[in-house]
Design a protein around this motif. Sequence first.
Motif, short mmCIF file in Angstrom:
data_model
loop_
_atom_site.label_atom_id
_atom_site.label_comp_id
_atom_site.label_asym_id
_atom_site.label_seq_id
_atom_site.Cartn_x
_atom_site.Cartn_y
_atom_site.Cartn_z
N ASP A 221 0.84 -1.21 0.00
CA ASP A 221 0.00 0.00 0.00
C ASP A 221 0.86 1.25 0.00
OD1 ASP A 221 0.93 0.09 2.59
OD2 ASP A 221 -1.05 0.35 3.51
N ASP A 227 -4.48 5.57 -3.07
CA ASP A 227 -4.54 4.90 -1.75
C ASP A 227 -3.34 3.99 -1.51
OD1 ASP A 227 -4.98 2.50 -3.14
OD2 ASP A 227 -7.15 2.52 -2.83
N SER A 229 -2.34 1.35 -3.16
CA SER A 229 -2.37 -0.01 -3.72
C SER A 229 -2.41 0.07 -5.26
CB SER A 229 -3.55 -0.81 -3.15
OG SER A 229 -4.80 -0.25 -3.49
N SER A 272 -8.23 0.38 -7.72
CA SER A 272 -7.14 -0.07 -6.86
C SER A 272 -7.54 -1.35 -6.13
CB SER A 272 -6.78 1.02 -5.84
OG SER A 272 -7.78 1.07 -4.84
N LEU A 274 -7.52 -1.84 -2.98
CA LEU A 274 -8.37 -1.50 -1.84
C LEU A 274 -9.79 -1.13 -2.30
CD1 LEU A 274 -5.70 0.39 0.32
CD2 LEU A 274 -6.67 -1.89 0.74
N GLU A 275 -9.90 -0.52 -3.45
CA GLU A 275 -11.25 -0.22 -3.99
C GLU A 275 -12.00 -1.51 -4.33
OE1 GLU A 275 -10.57 4.19 -6.01
OE2 GLU A 275 -10.20 2.39 -7.21
#
Length: 341
Positions: A221, A227, A229, A272, A274-275
């Motif tokens: 990350d 973010d 990632s 991403s 995380l998304e």
Amino acid sequence: MSTVLVTGGLGYIGSHTVVELIEAGHQVIVVDDLSNADKDVLQGIQGITGTAPAFEMLDLRDRSGVKDLFKRHQQIDGVIHFAASKAVGESVENPLLYYENNINSLVYLLQNCNENGVKNFIFSSSCTVYGQPEQNPITEDSPVQPAVSPYGNTKQIGEEILYDSCGAYGLKCISLRYFNPIGAHASAQIGELPKGVPANLVPFITQTAAGIREQLAVFGDDYPTADGSCIRDYIHVVDLAKAHVVALERLFQGNNTDKYEVFNIGTGQGSSVLEVIRAFEKVSGKPLNYQVVDRRPGDVISVYADTTKAREVLGWHAIHSLEEALDSAWRWERRIRNLDR
Ligand code: NAD
Ligand code: WQD
């Protein structure tokens, strides 16, 4: 009605494409050696379409077997060639396996296409040929980068073999450079079936949510992204499958402007890691157990498609959202694990 030979037609992308071909009115012959697929997939295809495609169990590295295949099926109008080994890490450990499978199979197929007057060919290429692009979204004109893995190299060499074959033998070929296919058919009768521990993000997420894996490792990350990632272009496999039908029909109708053409097949949207996790949590209603760990060697930071050419020339674009794709992947995982009983 045209007859289409689909190699690797019981695999993940192949099986979804066979469904779309049948639904578009084509007759399909599936070739697969079952090295990374189950024969049950045929039942899934039949369950969706009401039609069982002809099935030939054959390892395409068997040169005389490929010759016999074309003898048995005299009326082939086009080939969609999915069959290949695709695990990047394995290709680093055993590159010759990848060169043997991905290159020899392609060469034997093309030799027989040439000998039997089969002129229309669709090839599964990959956004991996772009490496880490200097700019995103990336267009088809962007330079192909030195391959980061033997697997990636087989896609680059495959494209070159096809370019040369179009020039020499009057073949017409379209290479589709896929971005990151995810999801499953809406019926949940076919989907992705990774053997062993999944290397790809979405099957790892769904297996974690299903309790088969304890925790998803997020590989870094601290990348220079919003973010931190990595960013990819995740495309619903059914949208990707439909692109093959459109591309093949372009060749059948003689609408291609060059003998060898290349198209990016993605959504044009970067997401991403995380998304993707957040979107999965939203559609599944479940928090996902994940932990950020070190970067995975060889990962590019960000790659997503400029899809203008596919839109304007093929008249194709992806219609499904990331959430819809993740929802279908999750419904498929639940079905195969019997989680809804
Ligand atoms: P998959 O492994 O699910 O499907 C490939 C199929 O080919 C399998 O059913 C396998 O049994 C079969 N096969 C492999 N070697 C064979 C051989 N020698 N003879 C006959 N059959 C053989 O993979 P997939 O994800 O459906 O990928 C299809 C194609 O798309 C591959 O060429 C892959 O490199 C390419 N691609 C995949 C992705 C991805 O993320 N899934 C991305 C870009 C490109
Ligand atoms: C996506 C993102 C990972 C797993 C690979 C091949 C490529 C192409 C598609 C065929 C990355 C992160 C992943 C995990 C994670 N295949 N990730 N934890 O790397 O874009 O491409 O498949 O041509 O050639 O290299 O896809 O699904 O492996 O990873 O954090 O457990 O998810 O770091 O950012 P990738 P992927």
